[in-house]
Design a protein around this motif. Structure first.
Motif, short mmCIF file in Angstrom:
data_model
loop_
_atom_site.label_atom_id
_atom_site.label_comp_id
_atom_site.label_asym_id
_atom_site.label_seq_id
_atom_site.Cartn_x
_atom_site.Cartn_y
_atom_site.Cartn_z
N VAL A 1 57.12 -9.76 154.83
CA VAL A 1 56.78 -10.93 154.20
C VAL A 1 56.16 -11.86 155.07
N ASP A 2 55.09 -12.70 154.88
CA ASP A 2 54.53 -13.61 155.61
C ASP A 2 55.43 -14.93 155.92
N ALA A 3 55.18 -15.76 157.15
CA ALA A 3 56.19 -16.78 157.12
C ALA A 3 55.55 -18.07 156.57
N ASP A 4 54.42 -18.07 155.99
CA ASP A 4 53.87 -19.40 155.45
C ASP A 4 54.04 -19.55 154.14
N GLY A 5 54.72 -19.03 153.37
CA GLY A 5 55.20 -19.35 151.81
C GLY A 5 54.07 -18.74 151.06
N GLN A 6 53.21 -17.99 151.42
CA GLN A 6 52.03 -17.47 150.68
C GLN A 6 52.51 -16.57 149.62
N HIS A 7 53.56 -15.90 149.83
CA HIS A 7 54.23 -14.72 149.05
C HIS A 7 55.19 -15.27 148.07
#
Ligand SMILES: Nc1nc2c(ncn2[C@@H]2O[C@H](COP(=O)(O)OP(=O)(O)O)[C@@H](O)[C@H]2O)c(=O)[nH]1
Ligand SMILES: [Mg+2]
Length: 248
Positions: free
Chosen positions: A91-97
């Motif tokens: 999972v990415d860290a920037d809240g995109q998912h």
């Protein structure tokens, strides 16, 4: 390697705004979390250390120098292999998912444990036109490189990796360290015969979100990678064609 040990890998480079919320949401899954600090700035380091201290499920791994998204994910996948996990949810860290889809991704993986599971992104208007249309060039090349339409998207970082196949792959090939990684690992896993499955998921580019995608540099890198993968496909042409014929 345990048969059924899932855990999260979150690569992080200077993404401090929503990482605490992301971790808080993921804690609900009761799975271990590897948070990879890819040589972030002090402000981000501080936030990551706070999160690490707060939750026992979180292990913070710090790369002292920034290596790129692919380098950070590979650090996480190797650590997961060392821990004996069977699958990694990235999972990415920037809240995109959209974390509401994590369970669907894991369920899909549990039904087909040998497959690589990927989010198939549904974008809203927040994606830039350049990124949106740029993806079609990659879609086209990936169809050519795999001689199939199986891979519907190769750039979404929201995935479940089957670690046995990943281990097999890295024993025989190197993978890109930057934004080329997501595409390359998927094409090369497909060449190995790993099935790739997709779960539709909404992807949002937050308004104050920081993307480290360098439009010029990363596109050059990705073009060079497609050139390598194209020749890789030519070398594997007999196997890929015979696999297609057998599948009919
Ligand atoms: N771009 C970039 N992302 C990294 C790096 N190291 C780790 N990451 C993480 O990889 C993920 C994807 O990066 P991001 O900049 O959001 O790329 P984008 O979503 O494709 O625009 C995020 O979780 C980043 O924090 C790096 O060196 N560069
Ligand atoms: Mg992003």
């Amino acid at each position: 390697m345990s048969e059924n040990q899932y855990g999260f890998v979150i690569p992080n480079y200077n993404h401090h705004l929503v990482i605490a919320d992301t971790i808080k949401d993921l804690i609900a899954f009761d799975l271990p979390i590897l948070l990879i600090d890819d040589g972030s700035c002090e402000e981000t380091q501080y936030v990551l250390e706070q999160v690490d201290g707060e939750y026992s499920a979180v292990t913070l791994i710090r790369r002292t120098e920034n290596g790129g998204k692919g380098a950070a994910v590979q650090t996480g996948l190797q650590a997961a292999l060392d821990l004996g996990w069977s699958h990694v949810v990235q999972v990415d860290a920037d809240g995109q998912h959209d974390l509401n889809d994590v369970q669907r991704m894991i369920d899909c993986s549990k039904q087909t444990p040998l497959a690589l599971i990927s989010g198939q992104p549904i974008y809203d208007d927040s994606i830039s036109k350049g990124r949106y249309y740029g993806r079609f060039i990659t879609h086209f090349w990936v169809y050519v490189e795999t001689l199939s339409f199986e891979i519907k998207d190769s750039m979404c970082g929201f995935r479940v990796y089957p670690l046995a196949s990943y281990q097999q792959l890295i024993s025989s090939t190197a993978l890109g360290f930057k934004m080329d990684f997501d595409i390359e690992v998927m094409v090369k896993m497909s060449w190995l015969g790993v099935p790739v499955q997709f779960v539709e998921t909404k992807v949002h580019y937050p308004e104050n979100g920081i993307s480290h995608f360098h439009v010029f540099e990363d596109n050059v890198l990705i073009s060079l990678m497609h050139a390598r993968l194209f020749f890789g496909m030519l070398l594997r042409l007999p196997q890929l064609l015979s696999r297609k014929i057998r599948a009919k």
